[in-house]
Scaffold this motif. Structure first.
Motif, PDB file in Angstrom:
ATOM      1  N   ASP A  15       0.809  -1.217   0.000  1.00  0.00           N
ATOM      2  CA  ASP A  15       0.000   0.000   0.000  1.00  0.00           C
ATOM      3  C   ASP A  15       0.844   1.270   0.000  1.00  0.00           C
ATOM      4  OD1 ASP A  15      -2.431  -1.431   0.078  1.00  0.00           O
ATOM      5  OD2 ASP A  15      -2.247  -1.663   2.254  1.00  0.00           O
ATOM      6  N   LEU A  16       2.153   1.135  -0.197  1.00  0.00           N
ATOM      7  CA  LEU A  16       3.049   2.296  -0.130  1.00  0.00           C
ATOM      8  C   LEU A  16       3.813   2.440  -1.443  1.00  0.00           C
ATOM      9  CD1 LEU A  16       4.480   1.811   3.475  1.00  0.00           C
ATOM     10  CD2 LEU A  16       2.810   3.529   2.726  1.00  0.00           C
ATOM     11  N   ALA A  17       3.168   3.078  -2.404  1.00  0.00           N
ATOM     12  CA  ALA A  17       3.781   3.250  -3.723  1.00  0.00           C
ATOM     13  C   ALA A  17       5.137   3.947  -3.616  1.00  0.00           C
ATOM     14  CB  ALA A  17       2.856   4.062  -4.625  1.00  0.00           C
ATOM     15  N   GLY A  18       6.132   3.352  -4.272  1.00  0.00           N
ATOM     16  CA  GLY A  18       7.452   3.967  -4.353  1.00  0.00           C
ATOM     17  C   GLY A  18       8.410   3.586  -3.234  1.00  0.00           C
ATOM     18  N   TRP A  19       7.915   2.935  -2.195  1.00  0.00           N
ATOM     19  CA  TRP A  19       8.752   2.599  -1.048  1.00  0.00           C
ATOM     20  C   TRP A  19       9.322   1.198  -1.194  1.00  0.00           C
ATOM     21  CZ3 TRP A  19      10.003   5.937   2.904  1.00  0.00           C
ATOM     22  CH2 TRP A  19       9.309   7.146   2.915  1.00  0.00           C
ATOM     23  N   GLU A  20      10.518   0.999  -0.587  1.00  0.00           N
ATOM     24  CA  GLU A  20      11.133  -0.315  -0.547  1.00  0.00           C
ATOM     25  C   GLU A  20      11.696  -0.573   0.839  1.00  0.00           C
ATOM     26  OE1 GLU A  20      14.376  -0.477  -3.315  1.00  0.00           O
ATOM     27  OE2 GLU A  20      15.503   1.080  -2.292  1.00  0.00           O
ATOM     28  N   HIS A  21      11.934  -1.831   1.116  1.00  0.00           N
ATOM     29  CA  HIS A  21      12.549  -2.242   2.384  1.00  0.00           C
ATOM     30  C   HIS A  21      14.015  -2.496   2.065  1.00  0.00           C
ATOM     31  CE1 HIS A  21      12.553  -5.410   5.857  1.00  0.00           C
ATOM     32  NE2 HIS A  21      13.217  -4.322   6.176  1.00  0.00           N
ATOM     33  N   SER A  22      14.890  -1.631   2.576  1.00  0.00           N
ATOM     34  CA  SER A  22      16.305  -1.719   2.249  1.00  0.00           C
ATOM     35  C   SER A  22      17.152  -1.327   3.449  1.00  0.00           C
ATOM     36  CB  SER A  22      16.601  -0.794   1.056  1.00  0.00           C
ATOM     37  OG  SER A  22      17.966  -0.711   0.795  1.00  0.00           O
ATOM     38  N   ARG A  27      12.479   2.996   2.497  1.00  0.00           N
ATOM     39  CA  ARG A  27      13.150   4.033   1.718  1.00  0.00           C
ATOM     40  C   ARG A  27      12.346   4.381   0.472  1.00  0.00           C
ATOM     41  NH1 ARG A  27      18.162   4.589   3.749  1.00  0.00           N
ATOM     42  NH2 ARG A  27      18.967   2.806   4.901  1.00  0.00           N
ATOM     43  N   ARG A  28      12.365   5.675   0.167  1.00  0.00           N
ATOM     44  CA  ARG A  28      11.768   6.142  -1.091  1.00  0.00           C
ATOM     45  C   ARG A  28      12.583   7.308  -1.598  1.00  0.00           C
ATOM     46  NH1 ARG A  28       6.051   9.071  -2.744  1.00  0.00           N
ATOM     47  NH2 ARG A  28       6.559   9.058  -4.955  1.00  0.00           N
ATOM     48  N   SER A  29      12.940   7.252  -2.876  1.00  0.00           N
ATOM     49  CA  SER A  29      13.607   8.365  -3.543  1.00  0.00           C
ATOM     50  C   SER A  29      12.621   9.008  -4.505  1.00  0.00           C
ATOM     51  CB  SER A  29      14.840   7.889  -4.312  1.00  0.00           C
ATOM     52  OG  SER A  29      15.828   7.431  -3.422  1.00  0.00           O
TER      53      SER A  29
END
Length: 93
Positions: A15-22, A27-29
């Motif tokens: 449900d969090l467009a653009g985010w990743e687990h890193s 994180r989102r750029s």
């Protein structure tokens, strides 16, 4: 507040467009049209973060701003980070 499992984080990312687990954080750029657009977004996110007393790590590289969320006091990603990621999406999109 409990640290979320990797499975819980992966579920939240749906449900969090653009985010990743890193690297243990969400994180989102975001690449903005101009440098000052990114600075304005950082200001708006900063004001919101201050009001919520939950602050993302922010890296500014010319027109690209990277937001990273982890609840340092808990040692991992919590529901507060997931909620702030959604808030950041609403602010910058």
């Amino acid at each position: 507040m409990a640290v979320l499992t990797d499975e819980q984080v992966d579920t939240a990312l749906a449900d969090l467009a653009g985010w990743e687990h890193s690297d243990g954080a969400l994180r989102r750029s975001v690449k903005f049209p101009a440098f000052l657009d990114g600075i304005d977004a950082v200001r708006r996110v900063g004001e919101h973060a201050e009001a919520k007393d939950h602050h993302p790590d922010i890296d500014i590289r010319w027109r690209t701003v990277t937001f990273a969320l982890v609840t340092h006091s808990e040692g991992g990603i919590t529901d507060k980070d997931v909620a702030m990621a959604g808030d950041i999406n609403r602010i910058v999109d």
